[in-house]
Design a protein around this motif. Structure first.
Motif, PDB file in Angstrom:
ATOM      1  N   CYS A 130       0.205   3.181   3.500  1.00 32.12           N
ATOM      2  CA  CYS A 130       0.571   2.666   4.832  1.00 32.12           C
ATOM      3  C   CYS A 130       1.615   1.565   4.770  1.00 32.12           C
ATOM      4  CB  CYS A 130      -0.671   2.238   5.610  1.00 32.12           C
ATOM      5  SG  CYS A 130      -1.330   0.646   5.111  1.00 32.12           S
ATOM      6  N   CYS A 134       0.861  -1.185   0.000  1.00 37.07           N
ATOM      7  CA  CYS A 134       0.000   0.000   0.000  1.00 37.07           C
ATOM      8  C   CYS A 134       0.896   1.233   0.000  1.00 37.07           C
ATOM      9  CB  CYS A 134      -0.888  -0.005   1.240  1.00 37.07           C
ATOM     10  SG  CYS A 134      -1.799   1.526   1.444  1.00 37.07           S
ATOM     11  N   CYS A 142      -5.661   0.543   5.764  1.00 39.83           N
ATOM     12  CA  CYS A 142      -5.975   1.986   5.773  1.00 39.83           C
ATOM     13  C   CYS A 142      -7.107   2.345   4.813  1.00 39.83           C
ATOM     14  CB  CYS A 142      -4.737   2.811   5.457  1.00 39.83           C
ATOM     15  SG  CYS A 142      -4.264   2.812   3.724  1.00 39.83           S
ATOM     16  N   CYS A 201      -6.885  -1.331   0.417  1.00 40.71           N
ATOM     17  CA  CYS A 201      -5.957  -1.779   1.451  1.00 40.71           C
ATOM     18  C   CYS A 201      -6.757  -2.186   2.685  1.00 40.71           C
ATOM     19  CB  CYS A 201      -5.000  -0.650   1.799  1.00 40.71           C
ATOM     20  SG  CYS A 201      -4.007  -0.971   3.255  1.00 40.71           S
ATOM     21  N   CYS A 210      -7.061   2.619   1.569  1.00 38.74           N
ATOM     22  CA  CYS A 210      -6.652   3.293   0.338  1.00 38.74           C
ATOM     23  C   CYS A 210      -6.955   2.414  -0.876  1.00 38.74           C
ATOM     24  CB  CYS A 210      -5.152   3.565   0.473  1.00 38.74           C
ATOM     25  SG  CYS A 210      -4.263   3.849  -1.036  1.00 38.74           S
TER      26      CYS A 210
HETATM   27 ZN   LIG Z   1      -2.840   0.940   3.291  1.00 41.41          ZN
END
Ligand SMILES: [Zn+2]
Lengths: 212, 200
Positions: free
Chosen positions: B10, B7, B30, B27, B32
């Motif tokens: 993160c 990711c 997080c 992800c 994303c």
């Molecule tokens: Zn992430």
């Protein structure tokens, strides 16, 4: 192994900033890491180099420019011998008084609120990373994503000034000039965009690895 | 075997699942967006880039806005504001407007054509990686849609002073913004990088 610890850095891997290819972490040569992504050629870093220092410097510069941008006149209008200087705020107040509330809102949000919020959010993220905060990691990542998305909309007023300058040149009757605040204003937008770019959101999560 | 990916927000390592048509992979830590299924991404992006180029040429060559008041008429094209800012010695500001509203968007369109047109025919032009990398870096700095909002605000601002007449260029510009937004939405960077890598 806990899910939290399965990061690229733990596995000695580096994700390319640009094309996101997973590469082997470069071996440090002396103090410097020198390696480029084999696919796109971007310099590889596990984390953006000096992310915190650079973001702090840019945020600080933007805060300084934010003051003249809002206090100095952004347009100077000359019509039939009368010269009128307008700051961002006096423009907002003018639109509020003349009943054009949506326009007043657009200008206020884009030019005053968004840059200020963006700077405050970045300062909050910088401090929370430096204090090794473990709270609300997902929310903080979302806040970061937000600062990346909204920053460019603050450029609206710079464009408004450009269009007014171009349009209002009716012979000797009326004329609009860009006020001294305009370059500062463009500066705030550009510098906060660089500031958001230089912040590395992975720093928010690094604290999870250090726990173990 | 699905692909391992980190990711970019993160750093969590994830195995990307096989995406269903139109599916997205986020992800797990997080949230994303990691990858999105974009079928025929290269062909769609190419078509939109061509449309964008045509609209761009129209937008810079025809009248943009005209203002009429008390017997006077003031015409402008897309670049009038930039020249007048230069006349006012605001060189930096003129550059910012010129870059963000004209040169960066144009460079983005041309860069994509340079990379994707040969890619469609299974070829790779020299320095395609450098060009594609630049295109991704320029993307946030191309602000035509913000400029459009600026036009709307200006129109309201001037509405009570004079009659403002939109030109052909303004309409081309408005459509261009939608074309560029669609282009950003269909472009699959991941796929482009994989195709470029395979052609080395
Ligand atoms: Zn992430």
């Amino acid at each position: 192994m806990k899910a939290a610890s399965m990061t690229a850095r733990r596995q000695n891997l580096v994700s390319c900033h640009n094309c996101h290819l997973l590469c082997d972490a470069p071996v440090p040569v002396g103090k410097q890491q020198v390696a480029c992504c084999p696919r796109c050629g971007t310099t590889l870093h596990s984390r953006k180099p000096n992310s915190l220092m650079r973001t702090w410097a840019l945020v600080f510069a933007a805060v300084i420019l934010y003051l003249p941008a809002n206090l100095l006149p952004i347009t100077i209008t000359r019509a039939i011998g009368i010269t009128q200087s307008d700051t961002i705020i006096s423009g907002v107040i003018y639109f509020l008084h003349s009943g054009m509330v949506p326009i007043a809102l657009v200008i206020f949000i884009a030019s005053v609120f968004v840059p200020l919020m963006k700077l405050l959010i970045l300062i909050y993220l910088l401090i929370s990373v430096q204090r090794r905060s473990r709270r609300r990691l997902v929310d903080r990542t979302r806040l970061y994503r937000l600062t990346e998305l909204v920053g460019r909309w603050s450029m609206v007023d710079v464009y408004v000034v450009t269009i007014l300058v171009a349009l209002v040149k009716l012979g000797a009757v009326a004329r609009v000039d860009a006020g001294p605040a305009t370059p500062y204003f463009a500066g705030v937008v550009i510098i906060t965009m660089f500031a958001a770019e230089s912040f590395d959101p992975r720093l928010i999560w690094d604290v999870m690895e250090d726990d173990e | 075997m699905s692909e391992l990916m980190a990711c970019h927000e993160c750093d969590l390592l994830t195995r990307l699942p096989e995406l269903p048509p139109g599916g997205r992979a986020h992800c797990p830590r997080c949230g994303c967006l990691l990858q999105r299924d974009r079928p025929n991404s290269i062909e769609k992006t190419l078509a939109l880039s061509f449309a964008g180029l045509v609209l761009f040429i129209v937008a810079v060559s025809f009248p943009f806005l005209a203002m009429k008041a008390g017997g006077f008429e003031q015409h402008s094209n897309l670049l009038t504001g930039v020249w007048l800012l230069l006349e006012q010695k605001m060189v930096l500001l003129a550059m910012v407007v010129l870059l963000t509203c004209v040169l960066f968007p144009l460079a983005g369109i041309l860069g994509l054509l340079y990379v994707l047109l040969p890619l469609h025919f299974g070829r790779r032009l020299p320095r395609a990686e450098v060009v594609f990398r630049l295109v991704s870096h320029l993307q946030p700095w191309s602000m035509m849609e913000v400029f459009m909002l600026g036009i709307l605000v200006s129109l309201v601002k001037l509405g009570h002073l004079a009659e403002v007449i939109p030109g052909i260029s303004l309409w081309a510009f408005a459509v261009l913004i939608f074309v560029l937004a669609a282009q950003t939405a269909v472009l699959d960077h991941h796929q482009v990088w994989e195709r470029l890598e395979a052609l080395r």
